[in-house]
Design a protein around this motif. Structure first.
Motif, short mmCIF file in Angstrom:
data_model
loop_
_atom_site.label_atom_id
_atom_site.label_comp_id
_atom_site.label_asym_id
_atom_site.label_seq_id
_atom_site.Cartn_x
_atom_site.Cartn_y
_atom_site.Cartn_z
N ILE A 128 9.06 44.15 -34.14
CA ILE A 128 7.85 43.93 -34.94
C ILE A 128 6.93 45.14 -34.85
O ILE A 128 6.35 45.58 -35.86
N ASP A 129 6.78 45.70 -33.66
CA ASP A 129 5.93 46.88 -33.50
C ASP A 129 6.45 48.07 -34.29
O ASP A 129 5.68 48.92 -34.74
N ARG A 130 7.77 48.13 -34.46
CA ARG A 130 8.37 49.29 -35.14
C ARG A 130 8.29 49.15 -36.66
O ARG A 130 8.06 50.16 -37.36
N VAL A 131 8.52 47.95 -37.20
CA VAL A 131 8.66 47.81 -38.67
C VAL A 131 7.48 47.10 -39.32
O VAL A 131 7.42 47.00 -40.54
N GLY A 132 6.54 46.56 -38.53
CA GLY A 132 5.44 45.81 -39.12
C GLY A 132 5.68 44.31 -39.00
O GLY A 132 6.68 43.86 -38.42
N TYR A 133 4.79 43.53 -39.59
CA TYR A 133 4.81 42.08 -39.40
C TYR A 133 5.51 41.33 -40.53
O TYR A 133 5.96 40.19 -40.34
N ASP A 134 5.61 41.94 -41.71
CA ASP A 134 6.08 41.21 -42.88
C ASP A 134 7.58 40.91 -42.82
O ASP A 134 8.01 39.77 -42.99
N LEU A 135 8.38 41.96 -42.59
CA LEU A 135 9.84 41.79 -42.57
C LEU A 135 10.29 40.84 -41.47
O LEU A 135 11.13 39.96 -41.73
N PRO A 136 9.79 40.95 -40.23
CA PRO A 136 10.20 39.97 -39.20
C PRO A 136 9.83 38.54 -39.56
O PRO A 136 10.60 37.62 -39.25
N LEU A 137 8.69 38.34 -40.22
CA LEU A 137 8.32 36.99 -40.63
C LEU A 137 9.31 36.46 -41.66
O LEU A 137 9.72 35.29 -41.61
N LEU A 138 9.71 37.30 -42.59
CA LEU A 138 10.70 36.90 -43.59
C LEU A 138 12.05 36.60 -42.93
O LEU A 138 12.72 35.62 -43.28
N ILE A 139 12.45 37.42 -41.96
CA ILE A 139 13.70 37.17 -41.23
C ILE A 139 13.61 35.83 -40.50
O ILE A 139 14.55 35.02 -40.52
N GLY A 140 12.47 35.57 -39.85
CA GLY A 140 12.29 34.31 -39.14
C GLY A 140 12.39 33.11 -40.05
O GLY A 140 13.05 32.11 -39.72
N LEU A 141 11.74 33.17 -41.21
CA LEU A 141 11.80 32.05 -42.16
C LEU A 141 13.22 31.84 -42.67
O LEU A 141 13.66 30.70 -42.86
N THR A 142 13.94 32.93 -42.90
CA THR A 142 15.33 32.81 -43.37
C THR A 142 16.22 32.14 -42.33
O THR A 142 17.01 31.24 -42.65
N VAL A 143 16.08 32.55 -41.09
CA VAL A 143 16.87 31.95 -40.01
C VAL A 143 16.50 30.48 -39.82
O VAL A 143 17.37 29.63 -39.61
N MET A 144 15.19 30.16 -39.89
CA MET A 144 14.77 28.77 -39.77
C MET A 144 15.33 27.92 -40.91
O MET A 144 15.71 26.75 -40.70
N PHE A 145 15.40 28.49 -42.12
CA PHE A 145 16.00 27.77 -43.25
C PHE A 145 17.47 27.45 -42.97
O PHE A 145 17.92 26.31 -43.16
#
Length: 510
Positions: A128-145
């Motif tokens: 998250i520190d390297r790429v920002g907050y948006d992409l990890p949040l999207l990855i998290g939502l995809t995995v939760m789906f």
């Protein structure tokens, strides 16, 4: 001719629908250009993600007993297929109650999310520190789906275990990046505390409504429906995040600040004190969830509805605790450490008195006290973590909130596995007394945070600001302070006590 007319009407309707969708998309894009609306939309997206995560964490509570029943039937079914001999007329033997092995399997199932979350968080925080907050949040939502869809069609323990563990992976990205995004977008107090308080309220609400939601839909609509509904909400939240990211996608990543490595944050004594408080305050809740129903059945002969609604009244004092702490922090921000210490003391006192309860309504009081205290600790200390990063490190929040998530995960990884063993070996009373004593003894540790508000950033970071514009909370503070330098006074934009202008009094941290 009639078919040509119908085709024309269909084309016209399709064009109108396309124009309407395009107009809505333009309106959303225009709204996202406004920083205030952008923050609010992102706050909604994060709150929904946190709500979903806790819904999925608790929704299987009323469903697991039926799964266990099916597992026992499946295990006993080979006996039914025997033909001939003495076993032909003998009915299959099916255990009516959960065995010790089944209890362990259920405990491991519940803990698997927190265990994987605990293992992944150090990596997700750095990512998250390297790429920002948006992409990890999207990855998290995809995995939760994906995890929720697997839950919907799971037919055996192994599949449930995979789905539960996969949820932990998604949570390590979605929860951490979501909370970090709130801290990054809301840089001023009391807005930051208020936004984090709203997120905590959604976490509590998700845990509250999940058991009745799952139980009712499972009973009347079938196994798949509760999970498919949650999967649909997760998908919509992900699509909304994609729509919100489109106007923000052209941001340059080259100028992003480099966050402090997570191992350095872990050894920061102030961050360590906060992390310890977050773990300690959540231990009673994590350890009571798998044990309190059995104790209620034995000690007060509680009915099924009483055991099912055990935590319902505690939701309201939790929200009250969030509201009270946010209001107090806005007026007296230098007492954040005291609100956390008070919360720990309330949790400790409530845990110690809980075993003395002999009726359902007596039990409500200490449970409400525990949840009220947790609200005080979380709401006071989560913004403190962001401020500590601002003044002692770099204003990048992925790793520090990964540490916070690790703190929660430690409690919830141990709870389902260890709590029942402690009750079996020592007793329910001793378990609660131990948890209460731990919270009371930890409360004085927060005295170490009493001077945090007066800290100033290191000299090296101030020098960097001479050549760069404000990028985070600390930078904003210093820019505003420099603007007021000519008047001979400094303001404290976050409501904090103004620090001295003498550079020699600055704190220097490595």
């Amino acid at each position: 001719m009639a078919s040509d007319g119908s085709a024309g009407l269909a084309r016209a309707a399709a064009e109108k629908l396309s124009d309407a969708v395009g107009e809505k998309t333009k309106q959303l894009g225009a709204a996202m250009q406004d920083a205030r609306r952008q923050r609010r939309l992102l706050l909604v997206i994060v709150c929904v993600a946190l709500f979903l995560d806790n819904m999925l964490y608790m929704v299987i509570v009323p469903i697991i007993p039926d799964y266990m029943k099916r597992w026992r039937q499946t295990a006993a079914s080979p006996n039914e297929s025997d033909s001939g001999g003495a076993n032909a007329s003998r009915p299959a033997l099916r255990p009516r109650y959960p065995t010790e092995n089944e209890d362990i399997k259920v405990g491991v199932l519940f803990a698997s999310k927190a265990i994987l979350q605990l293992l992944v968080n150090p990596l997700s925080g750095t990512f998250i520190d390297r790429v920002g907050y948006d992409l990890p949040l999207l990855i998290g939502l995809t995995v939760m789906f994906l995890s929720t869809v697997i839950f919907a069609f799971a037919e055996n323990y192994a599949t449930l275990f995979v789905a539960r563990s996969l949820q932990g992976l998604g949570s390590a990205f979605a929860d951490t990046s979501g909370i970090a995004m709130i801290a990054d977008k809301y840089t001023e107090e009391p807005e930051r505390s208020r936004a984090l308080g709203v997120a905590l309220a959604f976490i509590s609400f998700g845990s509250l409504v999940a058991p009745p939601f799952g139980g009712i839909l499972y009973e009347f609509a079938g196994q798949h429906v509760p999970f498919l509904v949650l999967a649909g909400v997760s998908l919509l939240d992900g699509l909304l995040l994609l729509a919100a990211l489109r106007p923000l996608g052209d941001r340059a990543r080259d100028n992003m600040l480099v966050g402090t490595p997570i191992h350095r944050l872990m050894v920061d004594p102030y961050i360590a004190v906060v992390a310890g408080a977050l773990t300690t305050c959540n231990i009673p809740l994590a350890f009571l969830e798998p044990t309190i129903a059995t104790w209620m059945k034995k000690s007060m002969h509680a009915t099924e509805w009483q055991m099912g609604l055990t935590w319902l009244p505690a939701f309201f004092p939790h929200v009250l605790g969030v509201y009270v702490t946010v209001r107090l922090a806005a007026r007296y921000p230098h007492l954040q450490w005291f609100y956390g210490a008070l919360g720990l003391a309330i949790i400790g006192a409530s845990s110690c008195t809980l075993p003395a309860c002999r009726t359902f309504w007596q039990l409500v009081v200490p449970l409400c006290g525990i949840c009220f205290g947790i609200a005080l600790v979380d709401t006071a200390l989560l913004p403190t973590l962001a401020f500590l990063v601002d003044v002692r490190h770099t204003s990048v929040y992925g790793s520090v909130y990964a540490i916070a998530d690790i703190s929660y995960s430690v409690a919830y990884a141990l709870g389902p596995i260890v709590a029942s063993q402690i009750v079996h070996s020592l007793g329910f009373v001793q378990l609660n007394l131990g948890m209460g004593l731990a919270n009371v003894l930890y409360a004085p540790m927060l005295l170490l945070l009493r001077n945090v508000c007066q800290m100033k950033p290191s000299r090296s970071e101030r020098d960097v600001l001479l050549d760069e514009g404000p990028k985070g909370l600390y930078d904003t503070i210093k820019m505003e302070q420099r603007g007021n330098k000519g008047s001979g006074t400094e303001s404290c934009p976050r409501g904090l006590p103004a620090a001295s202008e003498d550079d020699s009094s600055d704190y220097e941290y490595s």
